[in-house]
Design a protein around this motif. Structure first.
Motif, PDB file in Angstrom:
ATOM      1  N   ASN A  15       0.806  -1.223   0.000  1.00 64.44           N
ATOM      2  CA  ASN A  15       0.000   0.000   0.000  1.00 64.44           C
ATOM      3  C   ASN A  15       0.840   1.273   0.000  1.00 64.44           C
ATOM      4  OD1 ASN A  15      -2.449  -1.532   0.147  1.00 64.44           O
ATOM      5  ND2 ASN A  15      -2.071  -1.811   2.343  1.00 64.44           N
ATOM      6  N   GLY A  16       1.972   1.214  -0.692  1.00 59.24           N
ATOM      7  CA  GLY A  16       2.783   2.406  -0.881  1.00 59.24           C
ATOM      8  C   GLY A  16       3.712   2.769   0.260  1.00 59.24           C
ATOM      9  N   THR A  17       3.882   1.887   1.253  1.00 59.27           N
ATOM     10  CA  THR A  17       4.812   2.179   2.347  1.00 59.27           C
ATOM     11  C   THR A  17       5.653   0.953   2.685  1.00 59.27           C
ATOM     12  OG1 THR A  17       3.323   1.554   4.167  1.00 59.27           O
ATOM     13  CG2 THR A  17       3.211   3.850   3.379  1.00 59.27           C
ATOM     14  N   LEU A  18       6.804   1.229   3.276  1.00 55.10           N
ATOM     15  CA  LEU A  18       7.664   0.206   3.860  1.00 55.10           C
ATOM     16  C   LEU A  18       7.309   0.078   5.331  1.00 55.10           C
ATOM     17  CD1 LEU A  18      10.355  -1.537   4.094  1.00 55.10           C
ATOM     18  CD2 LEU A  18      11.473   0.649   4.629  1.00 55.10           C
ATOM     19  N   LYS A  19       7.124  -1.149   5.801  1.00 57.13           N
ATOM     20  CA  LYS A  19       6.880  -1.404   7.216  1.00 57.13           C
ATOM     21  C   LYS A  19       8.072  -2.149   7.810  1.00 57.13           C
ATOM     22  CE  LYS A  19       2.427  -1.090   5.606  1.00 57.13           C
ATOM     23  NZ  LYS A  19       2.086  -0.916   4.163  1.00 57.13           N
ATOM     24  N   ILE A  20       8.691  -1.564   8.823  1.00 55.10           N
ATOM     25  CA  ILE A  20       9.738  -2.236   9.596  1.00 55.10           C
ATOM     26  C   ILE A  20       9.123  -2.614  10.937  1.00 55.10           C
ATOM     27  CG2 ILE A  20      11.962  -1.973  10.753  1.00 55.10           C
ATOM     28  CD1 ILE A  20      12.797  -0.058   8.545  1.00 55.10           C
ATOM     29  N   THR A  21       9.189  -3.892  11.293  1.00 55.82           N
ATOM     30  CA  THR A  21       8.510  -4.380  12.490  1.00 55.82           C
ATOM     31  C   THR A  21       9.500  -4.970  13.485  1.00 55.82           C
ATOM     32  OG1 THR A  21       6.538  -4.919  11.196  1.00 55.82           O
ATOM     33  CG2 THR A  21       6.720  -5.928  13.369  1.00 55.82           C
ATOM     34  N   LYS A  43       6.103   7.444   9.717  1.00 56.68           N
ATOM     35  CA  LYS A  43       5.249   7.459  10.910  1.00 56.68           C
ATOM     36  C   LYS A  43       5.876   6.515  11.925  1.00 56.68           C
ATOM     37  CE  LYS A  43       1.183   5.328  11.289  1.00 56.68           C
ATOM     38  NZ  LYS A  43       1.215   4.685  12.645  1.00 56.68           N
ATOM     39  N   LEU A  44       6.082   7.016  13.139  1.00 58.21           N
ATOM     40  CA  LEU A  44       6.737   6.216  14.172  1.00 58.21           C
ATOM     41  C   LEU A  44       5.758   5.209  14.766  1.00 58.21           C
ATOM     42  CD1 LEU A  44       8.829   9.043  15.834  1.00 58.21           C
ATOM     43  CD2 LEU A  44       9.494   7.426  14.058  1.00 58.21           C
ATOM     44  N   PRO A  45       6.267   4.176  15.448  1.00 58.49           N
ATOM     45  CA  PRO A  45       5.381   3.158  16.010  1.00 58.49           C
ATOM     46  C   PRO A  45       4.353   3.758  16.970  1.00 58.49           C
ATOM     47  CG  PRO A  45       7.651   2.400  16.054  1.00 58.49           C
ATOM     48  CD  PRO A  45       7.697   3.844  15.647  1.00 58.49           C
ATOM     49  N   ASP A  46       3.151   3.188  16.972  1.00 56.70           N
ATOM     50  CA  ASP A  46       2.127   3.625  17.930  1.00 56.70           C
ATOM     51  C   ASP A  46       2.702   3.562  19.337  1.00 56.70           C
ATOM     52  OD1 ASP A  46       0.389   3.820  15.812  1.00 56.70           O
ATOM     53  OD2 ASP A  46      -0.520   1.850  16.154  1.00 56.70           O
ATOM     54  N   HIS A  47       2.380   4.584  20.129  1.00 52.92           N
ATOM     55  CA  HIS A  47       2.945   4.608  21.473  1.00 52.92           C
ATOM     56  C   HIS A  47       2.159   3.690  22.406  1.00 52.92           C
ATOM     57  CE1 HIS A  47       3.641   6.155  25.597  1.00 52.92           C
ATOM     58  NE2 HIS A  47       4.880   6.024  25.166  1.00 52.92           N
ATOM     59  N   ARG A  48       2.839   2.621  22.859  1.00 50.30           N
ATOM     60  CA  ARG A  48       2.201   1.682  23.782  1.00 50.30           C
ATOM     61  C   ARG A  48       3.063   1.388  25.004  1.00 50.30           C
ATOM     62  NH1 ARG A  48       0.757  -1.135  18.732  1.00 50.30           N
ATOM     63  NH2 ARG A  48       2.361  -2.700  19.131  1.00 50.30           N
ATOM     64  N   ALA A  62       5.757  -3.904  17.006  1.00 49.46           N
ATOM     65  CA  ALA A  62       5.781  -2.450  16.846  1.00 49.46           C
ATOM     66  C   ALA A  62       6.266  -2.127  15.441  1.00 49.46           C
ATOM     67  CB  ALA A  62       6.698  -1.815  17.885  1.00 49.46           C
ATOM     68  N   VAL A  63       5.548  -1.223  14.765  1.00 50.95           N
ATOM     69  CA  VAL A  63       5.794  -0.983  13.346  1.00 50.95           C
ATOM     70  C   VAL A  63       6.119   0.480  13.083  1.00 50.95           C
ATOM     71  CG1 VAL A  63       4.839  -1.134  11.011  1.00 50.95           C
ATOM     72  CG2 VAL A  63       4.173  -2.823  12.753  1.00 50.95           C
ATOM     73  N   MET A  64       7.213   0.728  12.351  1.00 50.92           N
ATOM     74  CA  MET A  64       7.506   2.047  11.786  1.00 50.92           C
ATOM     75  C   MET A  64       7.223   1.973  10.296  1.00 50.92           C
ATOM     76  SD  MET A  64      10.973   4.429  11.857  1.00 50.92           S
ATOM     77  CE  MET A  64      12.067   3.178  11.153  1.00 50.92           C
ATOM     78  N   GLU A  65       6.450   2.931   9.788  1.00 48.79           N
ATOM     79  CA  GLU A  65       6.131   2.985   8.362  1.00 48.79           C
ATOM     80  C   GLU A  65       6.924   4.105   7.693  1.00 48.79           C
ATOM     81  OE1 GLU A  65       2.193   2.227   6.602  1.00 48.79           O
ATOM     82  OE2 GLU A  65       1.448   2.421   8.655  1.00 48.79           O
ATOM     83  N   VAL A  66       7.433   3.837   6.509  1.00 45.32           N
ATOM     84  CA  VAL A  66       8.172   4.828   5.724  1.00 45.32           C
ATOM     85  C   VAL A  66       7.489   4.984   4.377  1.00 45.32           C
ATOM     86  CG1 VAL A  66      10.392   5.478   4.728  1.00 45.32           C
ATOM     87  CG2 VAL A  66      10.320   4.192   6.879  1.00 45.32           C
ATOM     88  N   ASP A  67       7.091   6.206   4.076  1.00 42.24           N
ATOM     89  CA  ASP A  67       6.383   6.513   2.837  1.00 42.24           C
ATOM     90  C   ASP A  67       7.349   6.673   1.665  1.00 42.24           C
ATOM     91  OD1 ASP A  67       4.471   7.209   0.994  1.00 42.24           O
ATOM     92  OD2 ASP A  67       4.217   9.249   1.717  1.00 42.24           O
TER      93      ASP A  67
END
Length: 287
Positions: free
Chosen positions: A90-96, A130-135, A273-278
């Motif tokens: 969906n147009g982004t890189l996800k690093i988990t 977008k940085l990982p959701d804060h949990r 935890a996921v960081m997304e890069v557009d």
């Protein structure tokens, strides 16, 4: 120089190269000067490289994996692995970052560290992420650059440019930092913006930008007029205090724990935890 031995049609060509080599003047009589401090300097920057993360696969022409669980110089707990912790969709890189063991030990977590294949000297660098959701505590995502001479010069002599760093025990805060032999966190002499409040760092995409010239490093958020930190080249500069006149490559990763990321412990309930890069983009001004 004498032109007697040259045919007449060659003389204009010789004059042209003599003019260029002497840093001559234009036909209007004005010397050509490229001022990196001019307000419109970066308006002339052209896109020279990018990854928009379209499709469903990470480009192996653009990125390589750096793997291992040796602490990475910061007593980190993650094992960086290839493939399993990366997704392009969906147009982004996800690093988990994932918890794969009992927790609280080196190797109980996996993550990914990506290095760009290509390196660059100077330019406008932009990474939208977008940085990982804060949990909870324990994450240390980073978008950064490292001097390509790291394998020969070592760190910090190679130089490091942190376009964005974040630790999850301090939500809504990002940092911009440079490291060199003269300025580095091991000696407590790093040059940094300090904490920059960004209320939507974990909820929204932001563009983390760097304007890098032979005279300065300027860090901004979202737009070039939103400069957050400037590191000026020292008047008396050398390889120790200004290793920023040579090629650097990009790195993107999520660390777990470590000397900074683990300052307040690691909460095992925050994974995955996921960081997304557009996108990652490089613009340069043609000289």
């Amino acid at each position: 120089m004498t032109f007697k031995k040259y045919p007449l049609y060659v003389i204009p060509i010789l004059l042209y190269f003599l003019f260029v080599s002497c840093g001559g003047e234009t036909e209007k009589g004005k010397k050509i000067i490229i001022d990196v401090n001019a307000v419109d300097y970066w308006d002339n920057a052209e896109l020279v490289w990018s990854d928009e993360f379209d499709g469903t696969r990470l480009s192996t022409e653009n990125w390589s994996f750096e793997t291992g669980q040796h602490g990475w110089g910061n007593n980190e707990w993650q094992n960086y692995v290839a493939d399993d912790n990366v997704e392009v969709s969906n147009g982004t890189l996800k690093i988990t970052a994932k918890k794969v063991g009992d927790g609280q030990e080196v190797g109980d977590y996996t993550s990914t560290r990506l290095n760009s294949i290509k390196d660059f000297t100077y330019g406008k660098m932009e990474i939208r992420a977008k940085l990982p959701d804060h949990r909870g505590n324990g994450l240390w995502p980073a978008l950064w650059m490292l001097g390509s001479s790291v394998s020969t010069d070592g760190w910090p002599a190679c130089g490091e440019i942190d376009i964005m760093e974040y630790v999850s025990y301090d939500p809504n805060i990002v940092h911009f930092t440079i490291h060199s032999t003269s300025n580095n966190h091991v000696d407590g002499t790093q040059a940094s913006s300090g904490p920059i409040r960004l209320e939507t760092a974990e909820e929204e995409f932001h563009t983390y930008g760097l304007l890098w010239s032979e005279e300065y490093l300027k860090f901004y958020i979202d737009t070039m007029d939103n400069i957050q930190f400037t590191f000026q080249r020292p008047k008396e500069f050398n390889a120790n205090n200004w290793p920023f006149s040579k090629p650097f490559y990009f790195l993107m990763n999520i660390a777990v724990g470590g000397n900074w990321g683990g300052n307040e412990g690691v909460d095992d309930t925050i994974f995955p935890a996921v960081m997304e890069v557009d996108f990652v983009r490089v613009y340069q001004v043609k000289q």
